[in-house]
Write a protein that holds these residues in place. Structure first.
Motif, PDB file in Angstrom:
ATOM      1  N   ALA A 190      23.174  37.866  75.933  1.00  0.00           N
ATOM      2  CA  ALA A 190      21.751  38.100  76.149  1.00  0.00           C
ATOM      3  C   ALA A 190      20.974  37.865  74.863  1.00  0.00           C
ATOM      4  O   ALA A 190      19.882  37.276  74.867  1.00  0.00           O
ATOM      5  N   PHE A 229      26.778  36.079  79.967  1.00  0.00           N
ATOM      6  CA  PHE A 229      25.460  36.671  80.242  1.00  0.00           C
ATOM      7  C   PHE A 229      24.846  36.067  81.502  1.00  0.00           C
ATOM      8  O   PHE A 229      24.316  36.783  82.362  1.00  0.00           O
ATOM      9  N   GLN A 261      23.744  37.663  85.662  1.00  0.00           N
ATOM     10  CA  GLN A 261      22.391  37.696  86.224  1.00  0.00           C
ATOM     11  C   GLN A 261      22.438  37.710  87.751  1.00  0.00           C
ATOM     12  O   GLN A 261      23.425  37.301  88.365  1.00  0.00           O
TER      13      GLN A 261
END
Length: 423
Positions: free
Chosen positions: A53, A145, A149
């Motif tokens: 992130a 990352f 999501q």
């Protein structure tokens, strides 16, 4: 017996060798790099996701891979280029329309080689000539990352590129001319801080993607990096970071550079236009150590000598008209003498953005307004309203010429035709 070889034959032989080498390079590009599937599968942990992130913010990935009003990282945003629009892809883990079926090795190949999971060559609007410097460890963190999501079902729209730029053959030719993969190699003669700044600035942050001049094919070179250039299809000029008269920070205090990247404002400086988006979505989220490393690297860039500028003096009538418009529309904020207000309104007297040789930025600010990013360190910045519908081309040219040639400023006058082209 020695035969004399005429010069034209030497030239022809050289051309044939050059063309042959280029054709061979294009064929190599079309074949692509092999997909390395060796090694254990990626283990996604909360720590890896958190690191990814952070790296995604450093690269400002969301800015291009999020359509205005759309789902984050779901793609669909049109990235303008001189050759047509490139449509960003869906980076969410949706298995049919995103990267849900990708492997860590496939993602690494995209960053490092500029190729999709299926081997297709990617367009350099995705800045793989910069992300090629990213380490495999950071690539894996970014991938982890993105896999974390929410999956969004959104199929990628086709690019809107003109022929022949929409062909893999043309793309292979471009890559043969301008792209060479290579992971970042630390410079042993420099400090660890400088090397960290170089890695971020040249790699994920891809600063030279904007701050470099490009040729007619949209290509650039290492020699042009950070020397400034017109941003393709955006009509903003990214100033040279190697010039004290443009955007160079070699003489600044390091903390001043950090403040600008972190908050969007610093003593005597502020960001706007495309750079405001970089700070809003990217650099403000980096830790102070990384921001300082970037500042150290930028301050160490070799500086170029100022270019002589032929300052064409504005017509007296244009200056009178510009002065009147400035008093009516601008002086209330920027001051009668262009002094601005510290921390609120930028000064125009001695402002490098105002005195750039090209008038692009000052004209764009007048037409579209000027807005600093809202950051944690500067949450409520003042903005400048747009004058696109209030002023004619000649009026914009007049006030731009006035501020570029008043209070000690020396920059070429602006014509109404130049404003018309930018409008």
């Amino acid at each position: 017996m020695i035969r004399h070889i005429t010069p034209w034959r030497v030239v022809l032989a050289g051309l044939l060798l050059g063309v042959g080498a280029l054709v061979l390079a294009v064929l190599v590009e079309l074949r692509g790099a092999p997909l390395d599937t060796e090694g254990p599968p990626l283990t996604v942990t909360p720590q890896l996701v958190e690191r990814g992130a952070y790296l995604a913010r450093a690269g400002n990935c969301m800015a291009c891979h999020t359509e205005r009003g759309g789902a984050t990282y779901a793609g669909g945003r049109a990235v303008p280029t001189p050759f047509g629009a490139v449509i960003s892809t869906n980076l969410t883990p949706h298995k049919a329309t995103g990267i849900g079926r990708w492997s860590a090795a496939g993602f690494w190949r995209a960053l490092h080689h500029g190729q999709s999971q299926d081997g297709r060559l990617l367009y350099p609007a995705f800045p793989y000539n910069h992300t090629t410097l990213v380490t495999r460890e950071d690539s894996d963190a970014l991938f982890a990352f993105l896999l974390d999501q929410p999956a969004v079902e959104q199929a990628s729209r086709p690019h809107a590129l003109r022929f022949p730029y929409n062909t893999q053959a043309a793309l292979a030719l471009w890559r043969a001319l301008y792209f060479k993969p290579g992971v970042f190699q630390p410079e042993p003669t420099q400090s660890a801080e400088w090397n960290r700044g170089a890695y971020l600035t040249r790699g994920l942050a891809h600063c030279a993607a904007c701050h470099a001049e490009r040729d007619a094919l949209g290509g650039s070179s290492e020699a042009q990096a950070f020397r400034g250039g017109l941003m393709p299809a955006q009509d903003w000029y990214a100033p040279s970071l190697r010039s004290a008269s443009e955007g160079g920070v070699a003489s600044w205090d390091t903390q001043q550079v950090v403040a600008l990247l972190k908050t969007g404002v610093a003593e005597g400086a502020s960001v706007m236009g495309p750079m405001a988006d970089v700070v809003l979505h990217g650099t403000q989220h980096l830790n102070d150590a990384d921001l300082r490393a970037m500042a150290v690297y930028l301050q160490a860039l070799p500086q170029q000598a100022p270019k002589p500028v032929d300052v064409q003096t504005a017509d007296p009538q244009q200056m009178v008209r510009g002065e009147k418009l400035y008093a009516q529309q601008c002086a209330q904020c920027h001051g009668d003498n262009g002094q601005g207000a510290a921390g609120v309104y930028p000064r125009l007297a001695g402002n490098r953005a105002v005195t750039l040789e090209t008038p692009h930025n000052v004209v764009q600010a007048i037409l579209g307004g000027g807005f600093a990013p809202a950051t944690a360190g500067h949450p409520r910045p003042y903005g400048m309203p747009p004058y696109r519908t209030l002023l004619t081309d000649k009026e914009v040219a007049a006030v731009a010429s006035f501020v570029r040639q008043s209070w000690g400023n020396q920059a070429p006058a602006v014509s109404g035709l130049a404003v018309q082209r930018l409008r």
